[in-house]
Design a protein around this motif. Sequence first.
Motif, PDB file in Angstrom:
ATOM      1  N   LEU A  46      -4.563   3.592  -5.170  1.00 20.26           N
ATOM      2  CA  LEU A  46      -4.970   4.274  -4.262  1.00 20.26           C
ATOM      3  C   LEU A  46      -6.721   4.008  -3.632  1.00 20.26           C
ATOM      4  CD1 LEU A  46      -3.796   7.736  -4.725  1.00 20.26           C
ATOM      5  CD2 LEU A  46      -3.039   5.829  -3.173  1.00 20.26           C
ATOM      6  N   ASP A  47      -7.695   3.276  -4.355  1.00 23.86           N
ATOM      7  CA  ASP A  47      -8.597   3.053  -4.304  1.00 23.86           C
ATOM      8  C   ASP A  47      -8.778   1.375  -3.561  1.00 23.86           C
ATOM      9  OD1 ASP A  47      -9.978   5.090  -4.613  1.00 23.86           O
ATOM     10  OD2 ASP A  47     -11.072   4.674  -6.712  1.00 23.86           O
ATOM     11  N   ILE A  48      -7.404   0.491  -3.850  1.00 25.47           N
ATOM     12  CA  ILE A  48      -7.536  -0.523  -3.336  1.00 25.47           C
ATOM     13  C   ILE A  48      -6.927  -0.879  -2.168  1.00 25.47           C
ATOM     14  CG2 ILE A  48      -8.087  -1.628  -5.885  1.00 25.47           C
ATOM     15  CD1 ILE A  48      -5.217  -2.165  -6.311  1.00 25.47           C
ATOM     16  N   GLY A  49      -6.247   0.076  -1.696  1.00 31.97           N
ATOM     17  CA  GLY A  49      -5.829   0.051  -0.252  1.00 31.97           C
ATOM     18  C   GLY A  49      -3.698   0.477  -0.520  1.00 31.97           C
ATOM     19  N   ALA A  50      -3.997   0.777  -1.431  1.00 32.65           N
ATOM     20  CA  ALA A  50      -1.690   1.503  -1.185  1.00 32.65           C
ATOM     21  C   ALA A  50      -2.696   2.895  -0.912  1.00 32.65           C
ATOM     22  CB  ALA A  50      -1.790   2.218  -3.231  1.00 32.65           C
ATOM     23  N   ASP A  51      -1.298   2.919  -0.015  1.00 32.21           N
ATOM     24  CA  ASP A  51      -0.904   4.894   0.752  1.00 32.21           C
ATOM     25  C   ASP A  51      -0.532   5.199   0.242  1.00 32.21           C
ATOM     26  OD1 ASP A  51      -1.893   3.140   3.679  1.00 32.21           O
ATOM     27  OD2 ASP A  51      -0.812   1.757   2.365  1.00 32.21           O
ATOM     28  N   ASP A  52       0.242   5.387  -1.055  1.00 28.79           N
ATOM     29  CA  ASP A  52       0.778   6.332  -1.186  1.00 28.79           C
ATOM     30  C   ASP A  52       1.393   6.190  -2.459  1.00 28.79           C
ATOM     31  OD1 ASP A  52       2.055   8.629  -2.277  1.00 28.79           O
ATOM     32  OD2 ASP A  52       3.571   8.527  -0.503  1.00 28.79           O
TER      33      ASP A  52
END
Length: 161
Positions: free
Chosen positions: A86-92
């Motif tokens: 999540l911190d590197i850009g995943a939305d879910d």
Amino acid sequence: MRVLLVEDTEDVAEAIVANFSRSGHAIDRVTGCGAARDAVAVQDYDLVILDGSGFDFLKAMRGAKNATPILVVTARREVEDRIGALDIGADDYLTKPFDLRELEARARALIRRSSGERSSNGSSRRRSNSSASRRDRRGSNSSSSSNSNSNSNSGSRTRIV
């Protein structure tokens, strides 16, 4: 909905492709990050479903300011893994095993949020570069598959392990 699936496990990929196709969605499937980069270079997607080995691709997407929603599906269950993705850009983030109905519901929610953000801003948030600068190379060097002719028992209640 146009979806890019990045999944190297054949049975998991077949079940996801069959489920999304049955629901009327266009889904392209690739097995690795290189093919995924090629796919997003020539096609806009509403959603990327990314397996847990694709974090370099995730970083590259976000580094290129591509804000297409990305849903990570992986067997990695540790809280640190979820936070990292999540911190590197995943939305879910969805852990295996999962129910295909939940995957599709999460996909719809991400698309809904993404569409609302584009509508409220008055512009697309996907890419900073112009769509005109993209070349559509459908049919040439196809590394993805839009359809699966699988007759597997991957009904909407199938759990992916």
